[in-house]
Design a protein around this motif. Structure first.
Motif, short mmCIF file in Angstrom:
data_model
loop_
_atom_site.label_atom_id
_atom_site.label_comp_id
_atom_site.label_asym_id
_atom_site.label_seq_id
_atom_site.Cartn_x
_atom_site.Cartn_y
_atom_site.Cartn_z
N SER A 142 0.84 -1.20 0.00
CA SER A 142 0.00 0.00 0.00
C SER A 142 0.87 1.25 0.00
N GLY A 151 2.32 1.93 -3.35
CA GLY A 151 1.32 2.60 -4.20
C GLY A 151 1.21 4.08 -3.85
N SER A 152 1.18 4.36 -2.55
CA SER A 152 1.10 5.76 -2.10
C SER A 152 2.35 6.53 -2.52
N ASN A 205 4.26 5.88 -5.11
CA ASN A 205 4.18 6.12 -6.55
C ASN A 205 3.28 7.32 -6.84
N THR A 206 2.14 7.36 -6.16
CA THR A 206 1.21 8.49 -6.33
C THR A 206 1.89 9.80 -5.89
N THR A 207 2.57 9.74 -4.76
CA THR A 207 3.26 10.93 -4.24
C THR A 207 4.34 11.38 -5.22
N ASN A 208 5.09 10.43 -5.78
CA ASN A 208 6.13 10.79 -6.75
C ASN A 208 5.52 11.46 -7.98
N LYS A 209 4.36 10.94 -8.43
CA LYS A 209 3.68 11.57 -9.56
C LYS A 209 3.25 12.99 -9.19
N ASN A 210 2.72 13.14 -7.95
CA ASN A 210 2.29 14.47 -7.49
C ASN A 210 3.48 15.42 -7.40
N THR A 244 4.30 16.55 -10.85
CA THR A 244 3.32 17.54 -11.28
C THR A 244 3.57 18.88 -10.59
#
Length: 174
Positions: A74, A77-78, A80-85, A88
């Motif tokens: 989990s 996944g978080s 990966n999302t944070t890295n994308k954020n 951005t």
């Protein structure tokens, strides 16, 4: 003389021992064996209890490890999302920096315009001050003229009043 066993110190009967001594030694040996057996049983029970606790601990640790693996998955996944954020946000920061630079350039131009306007206002204010001084001078001149006109008016009224009075004949002529 009787011999003893090396571990439990049991008395070994000898051929020359009398029966009552052998029976007494046998009774002592039975008590020692019983006590040693009890100690072994207690230690075995304690070891079994420890083993059961250890098995439970291992089971709990396996369950905890499974939960930790799920948490790691989990968190990955978080992450990966944070890295994308973050990517951005970096892009937005770069865009915002470009906007800030453009705004700063506009502010610089506006400040130049304000300086020019302030210089123009200073010239206008100087002109207004001159007009105000001239207006004050004119006002003073008008007030002086008004005073003279009032004085002329008073003289005129006095002259008119003199003209309206009946002429009195000189004394003795009437």
């Amino acid at each position: 003389m009787a011999l003893n066993t090396p571990n439990l110190k049991l008395v070994k009967p000898e051929i020359t021992d009398k029966i009552d001594v052998s029976i007494a030694n046998f009774a002592q040996n039975a008590d020692k064996i019983d006590a040693a057996t009890k100690q072994l049983q207690d230690k075995t029970a304690s070891l079994q209890s420890n083993l059961d606790k250890t098995k439970q601990d291992v089971s709990n640790l396996r369950s905890s490890l499974d939960n930790t693996k799920k948490d790691v998955t989990s968190l990955q996944g978080s992450l990966n999302t944070t890295n994308k954020n973050v990517a951005t946000n970096k892009s937005e920061i770069a865009s915002n920096n470009n906007r800030i630079n453009a705004i700063e350039s506009n502010i610089s131009e506006i400040n130049k315009d304000i300086a020019t306007i302030n210089q123009t206002l200073d010239v206008i204010q100087s002109g207004l001050d001159e007009v105000k001084n001239k207006a004050q001078e004119n006002k003073s001149a008008i007030e002086a003229m008004q005073t003279q006109l009032n004085q002329y008016g008073e003289r005129l009224t006095a002259l008119e009043n003199l003209l309206k009075e009946p002429e009195t004949p000189p004394e003795g002529e009437a």
